[in-house]
Design a protein around this motif. Structure first.
Motif, PDB file in Angstrom:
ATOM      1  N   THR A   1       0.825  -1.208   0.000  1.00 27.53           N
ATOM      2  CA  THR A   1       0.000   0.000   0.000  1.00 27.53           C
ATOM      3  C   THR A   1       0.858   1.257   0.000  1.00 27.53           C
TER       4      THR A   1
ATOM      5  N   GLU B   1      -1.221   1.809  -6.030  1.00 23.35           N
ATOM      6  CA  GLU B   1      -1.534   0.523  -5.393  1.00 23.35           C
ATOM      7  C   GLU B   1      -2.829   0.613  -4.595  1.00 23.35           C
ATOM      8  N   LEU B   2      -3.012   1.702  -3.863  1.00 28.47           N
ATOM      9  CA  LEU B   2      -4.237   1.879  -3.086  1.00 28.47           C
ATOM     10  C   LEU B   2      -5.458   2.006  -3.991  1.00 28.47           C
TER      11      LEU B   2
ATOM     12  N   ILE C   1      -9.430   0.839   3.695  1.00 30.14           N
ATOM     13  CA  ILE C   1      -8.838   1.476   2.515  1.00 30.14           C
ATOM     14  C   ILE C   1      -8.723   2.986   2.690  1.00 30.14           C
TER      15      ILE C   1
ATOM     16  N   LEU D   1      -5.915   4.057   4.981  1.00 28.19           N
ATOM     17  CA  LEU D   1      -4.618   3.897   4.326  1.00 28.19           C
ATOM     18  C   LEU D   1      -4.327   5.069   3.392  1.00 28.19           C
TER      19      LEU D   1
END
Length: 123
Positions: A8, A13-14, A78, A81
């Motif tokens: 992450t 990527e996230l 999510i 992050l």
């Protein structure tokens, strides 16, 4: 834990993880609720953000489990992050030593150790 951090590490990527989670939710909704795929993606995005307009509602147990998972995974895992990555880029520690400063400190400590060992009794 390091694998999670590396997986992450960037916004790409996230975003990929977010789109994967929402896409999986949409496909499950499409299959179990027998709704058009476009409507299922709309439902998945709305549900993932916990807005839930109520215009599309799961009627099956699997559809409801899908909704609960979307409503928990995205806002509880999510989004934090993403926020952590944004803050990590924005926060600058003004008290952090630069590499040159660290090397100077190490050299000074070595000089102090040398002086102390020369002046120590019995040395």
């Amino acid at each position: 834990m390091n694998q999670i951090v590396r997986a992450t590490d960037t916004f790409k990527e996230l975003a990929a993880i977010y789109l994967l989670v929402v896409s999986a939710g949409a496909v499950v909704f499409h299959v179990v609720e027998d709704k058009p795929l476009v409507d299922s993606f709309y439902w998945a995005f709305v549900t993932a953000m916990t807005v839930g307009y109520g215009d599309l509602v799961p009627a099956t147990v699997i559809g409801r489990i899908d909704a609960v998972l979307l409503m928990h995974v995205v806002p509880l895992f999510i989004i934090p992050l993403v926020i952590a990555r944004i803050l990590d880029q924005m926060i600058v520690d003004r008290h952090e030593f630069s590499h040159d400063e660290q090397e100077k400190i190490k050299a000074d400590l070595e000089a102090i150790k040398k002086l102390l060992s020369e002046r120590a009794p019995g040395a």
